[in-house]
Design an enzyme around this catalytic site. Structure first.
Site, short mmCIF file in Angstrom:
data_model
loop_
_atom_site.label_atom_id
_atom_site.label_comp_id
_atom_site.label_asym_id
_atom_site.label_seq_id
_atom_site.Cartn_x
_atom_site.Cartn_y
_atom_site.Cartn_z
N CYS A 1 46.07 50.27 17.18
CA CYS A 1 45.15 49.76 16.15
C CYS A 1 44.58 48.40 16.55
O CYS A 1 43.75 47.84 15.83
CB CYS A 1 45.81 49.74 14.77
SG CYS A 1 46.69 48.22 14.39
N HIS B 1 50.40 43.26 45.32
CA HIS B 1 49.98 44.00 46.51
C HIS B 1 50.99 43.82 47.66
O HIS B 1 51.55 42.73 47.82
CB HIS B 1 48.61 43.51 46.98
CG HIS B 1 47.50 43.82 46.02
ND1 HIS B 1 47.06 45.10 45.80
CD2 HIS B 1 46.77 43.02 45.20
CE1 HIS B 1 46.08 45.08 44.90
NE2 HIS B 1 45.89 43.83 44.52
N GLU C 1 45.00 22.02 30.93
CA GLU C 1 44.30 23.28 30.66
C GLU C 1 43.26 23.08 29.56
O GLU C 1 43.56 22.54 28.51
CB GLU C 1 45.34 24.34 30.25
CG GLU C 1 44.76 25.65 29.76
CD GLU C 1 43.79 26.30 30.74
OE1 GLU C 1 44.16 26.50 31.90
OE2 GLU C 1 42.66 26.62 30.31
C1 LIG Z 1 39.14 42.32 37.93
C2 LIG Z 1 40.23 41.59 38.69
C3 LIG Z 1 41.31 42.30 39.24
C4 LIG Z 1 42.29 41.64 39.95
N1 LIG Z 1 43.40 42.33 40.35
C5 LIG Z 1 44.40 41.68 41.00
C6 LIG Z 1 45.59 42.35 41.36
O1 LIG Z 1 45.83 43.50 40.98
N2 LIG Z 1 46.49 41.69 42.10
C7 LIG Z 1 46.30 40.40 42.52
O2 LIG Z 1 47.12 39.88 43.25
N3 LIG Z 1 45.19 39.71 42.13
C8 LIG Z 1 44.27 40.31 41.36
N4 LIG Z 1 43.17 39.63 40.94
C9 LIG Z 1 43.04 38.21 41.29
C10 LIG Z 1 43.88 37.33 40.38
O3 LIG Z 1 43.71 37.69 39.03
C11 LIG Z 1 43.44 35.88 40.61
O4 LIG Z 1 43.57 35.61 41.98
C12 LIG Z 1 44.30 34.89 39.84
O5 LIG Z 1 44.47 35.26 38.49
C13 LIG Z 1 43.65 33.52 39.92
O6 LIG Z 1 44.44 32.62 39.19
P1 LIG Z 1 44.00 31.13 39.00
O7 LIG Z 1 45.18 30.42 38.41
O8 LIG Z 1 43.43 30.60 40.25
O9 LIG Z 1 42.77 31.19 37.99
P2 LIG Z 1 42.75 31.18 36.37
O10 LIG Z 1 43.72 32.12 35.81
O11 LIG Z 1 41.34 31.30 35.97
O12 LIG Z 1 43.28 29.71 36.03
C14 LIG Z 1 42.43 28.60 36.07
C15 LIG Z 1 42.58 27.85 34.77
O13 LIG Z 1 41.84 26.64 34.86
C16 LIG Z 1 41.31 26.36 33.58
N5 LIG Z 1 40.21 25.42 33.78
C17 LIG Z 1 39.01 25.66 34.38
N6 LIG Z 1 38.26 24.54 34.40
C18 LIG Z 1 39.01 23.56 33.83
C19 LIG Z 1 38.77 22.20 33.56
N7 LIG Z 1 37.63 21.60 33.89
N8 LIG Z 1 39.75 21.48 32.94
C20 LIG Z 1 40.92 22.06 32.59
N9 LIG Z 1 41.18 23.37 32.81
C21 LIG Z 1 40.24 24.11 33.44
C22 LIG Z 1 40.88 27.72 33.07
O14 LIG Z 1 40.74 27.76 31.68
C23 LIG Z 1 42.01 28.61 33.58
O15 LIG Z 1 43.03 28.81 32.62
C24 LIG Z 1 42.19 40.25 40.18
C25 LIG Z 1 41.13 39.53 39.59
C26 LIG Z 1 40.19 40.19 38.81
C27 LIG Z 1 39.14 39.41 38.10
#
Ligand SMILES: Cc1cc2nc3c(=O)[nH]c(=O)nc-3n(C[C@H](O)[C@H](O)[C@H](O)COP(=O)(O)OP(=O)(O)OC[C@H]3O[C@@H](n4cnc5c(N)ncnc54)[C@H](O)[C@@H]3O)c2cc1C
Length: 501
Positions: A452, A52, A34
């Site tokens: 706060c 969902h 990370e």
């Molecule tokens: C406004 C909004 C509302 C949403 N609402 C919902 C909901 O209600 N229900 C639902 O199911 N989904 C929802 N989603 C979707 C959901 O949040 C995402 O699908 C999910 O969080 C994606 O997770 P992830 O692990 O792929 O991405 P991330 O949480 O972004 O994890 C990726 C990680 O990789 C790290 N990273 C990136 N590049 C590098 C690198 N080069 N080297 C090392 N680390 C790196 C980042 O720092 C990050 O921590 C929503 C999304 C948004 C933005």
């Protein structure tokens, strides 16, 4: 027994879930990498937190999303129990206020049938109001989906990582992957700012940056991510408009609608907007006046009474990692052998995360022909921090007898004790977090999440971080980089030196 080294890029909800699933195997060594100081600070931090049901996913256009959403909803029930994650299952109401919206909403009944989502049906005026008294009396009806739930996404990532590390996963924070090394058409590891990490399999779960990682490998070069911003309004927990169900407007082509929810911690929350940003605006999480005004108008359509605006304690925004065609790119490659993309993880990625993790395992098994051996002693359980909040005086007394620090309250808005903060610091160190941040403690204890917003407790938390880590107070990090809790004398001295004193 052949051992496999697996490097997962990104400790968001999806990378963390994959790490947990892979930690069940004896012959896989997992490195979870990370770039941020802590886990879950990407897309997973700021979203609507809805689990969902799966009736909003078009089974023809997005069959993978539809299947994994429904499976994820089922799996979360087990995961929140095993991992002690705050969650609730109130069901949701997609509220329609016109004949056109009713027509648009009806298609979700069909999707529910095909996706086998149980209990989805249309409810009209009286039943709607019986199900949810806070709803606008002018609403004509709603699509009711009883299996919808809500969790605390940050706490979910933290809990999953704690459990994965307990089961042998190694977490590398503040470690940014900038290259995936390939030799003889096989991946051999990743180059990071902290050196090379060897791996037989590299899983790209980098959220908003997943296209960059995919591009360095040179697979599916058509793929790119466009950030889509979603803004929110968060209200003080003593606002008395608190829908018991999850309410939202009818989805459009770009969004699942605006939600009005009571979070698992009891705050009214309204959002999100949906605004496409330029491809390079991947940190653009500022809120806008237009966005927040839009939320206010949309909430007015579905709520009987709007909450007082003065009770907003925070506005924030998250960015969806939107793929070009709305499709998740989840694929294990045999050229180069050992690379896996889990990219374009837009909504419902939070819901689907446990199911995505199982799907990735299946893909790895079939494409890489892995011979995996299950651990005899894999621990599915993890316990949350013991909290004084919501406990009776008698219970708190008993806690204080075991540890007097439970009697010292640091955050009055959220009732967080010193014992909880100290426990959070201990847990962060145990999973391998290098820099103990005040924000990391906030997400684990809720200190600073109340009305706060940390004005009262932030410095107290920082003092404890300083005491338990040996970092001078002025160098304690709140979020990232050099922004610390200041030593005023030191700052004044600095100004005097620049002739501003
Ligand atoms: C406004 C909004 C509302 C949403 N609402 C919902 C909901 O209600 N229900 C639902 O199911 N989904 C929802 N989603 C979707 C959901 O949040 C995402 O699908 C999910 O969080 C994606 O997770 P992830 O692990 O792929 O991405 P991330 O949480 O972004 O994890 C990726 C990680 O990789 C790290 N990273 C990136 N590049 C590098 C690198 N080069 N080297 C090392 N680390 C790196 C980042 O720092 C990050 O921590 C929503 C999304 C948004 C933005």
């Amino acid at each position: 027994m052949h051992r496999y080294r697996v490097a997962i890029v990104g400790a968001g909800i999806i990378g963390a879930s994959i790490a947990r699933i892979l930690s069940m195997y004896e012959n896989i060594d997992v490195s979870l990498i990370e770039k941020e100081p802590d886990v879950g600070w990407g897309v997973s931090k700021a979203n609507t937190a809805v689990i969902h049901p799966g009736h909003e996913e078009d089974p023809k256009s997005y069959p993978l999303r539809a299947r994994l959403c429904k499976e994820g909803n089922e799996l979360w029930r087990e995961w929140v129990r095993e991992l002690d994650i705050p969650a609730k299952w109130p069901g949701e109401l997609m509220v329609f206020t016109s004949d056109e919206e009713e027509k648009a909403a009806e298609k979700y009944i069909e999707f529910a049938k095909v996706n086998k989502v149980p209990g989805v049906r249309v409810v009209y005026r009286e039943e709607l109001r019986a199900l949810e008294p806070t709803v606008n009396p002018d609403a004509l009806g709603a699509v009711y989906a009883p299996t919808a739930g809500m969790i605390s996404p940050m706490e979910a990532v933290i809990a999953i990582v704690e459990n994965a590390v307990e089961n042998g996963v190694k977490l590398f924070t503040e470690t940014e992957v900038f290259n995936v090394r390939v030799s003889a058409n096989r991946v051999i590891g990743v180059d990071t700012n902290r050196g090379f990490i060897e791996a037989d399999v590299v899983i790209n779960a980098a959220g908003l940056y997943a296209d960059k990682i995919s591009n360095v490998v040179g697979v599916d070069t058509w793929f790119f991510i466009k950030p889509r911003r979603g803004e929110y309004l968060l209200f003080d927990e003593d606002v008395d408009i608190k829908p018991t169900r999850i309410l939202h407007t009818v989805p459009t082509l770009v969004t699942k609608g605006v939600y009005v929810v009571t979070t698992v911690h009891g705050n009214l929350m309204i959002g999100p907007t949906a605004e496409d940003l330029p491809v390079d605006a991947r940190e653009a999480t500022l809120t806008t006046r237009e966005g927040l005004e839009y939320l206010w108008r949309e909430a007015g359509k579905i709520l009987k009474v709007l909450p007082p605006r003065s009770r907003v304690i925070r506005t924030f925004a998250g960015l969806r990692p939107e793929p070009p065609n709305g499709q998740w790119l989840i694929k294990a490659y045999d050229s180069p052998w050992g690379f896996v993309n889990v990219a374009g993880t837009r909504s419902p990625g939070l819901t689907a995360a446990p199911a995505i993790a199982l799907h990735v395992l299946e893909q790895m098994r079939s494409v890489f022909d892995l011979r995996l051996v299950k651990k005899e002693k894999w621990n599915p359980f993890r316990k949350d921090i013991v909290r004084v909040r919501n406990r009776s005086i008698e219970e708190i007394d008993r806690l204080v007898e075991t540890n007097p620090d439970y009697g010292e309250i640091l955050c009055y808005c959220r009732m967080v004790s010193k014992a909880e903060v100290v426990e959070a610091i201990k847990r962060m160190k145990a999973i391998g977090v290098k820099t103990i941040t005040v924000d990391g403690i906030k997400f684990r204890t809720y200190a600073g999440m109340g009305k706060c917003q940390g004005s009262f407790c932030r410095w107290r938390v920082a003092l404890l971080v300083s005491k338990y880590t040996g970092v001078p107070l002025e160098s304690v990090v709140v979020k990232r980089g050099s922004y610390g809790v200041g030593d005023v004398k030191l700052l004044l001295r600095g100004r005097a030196a620049k002739g501003q004193g």
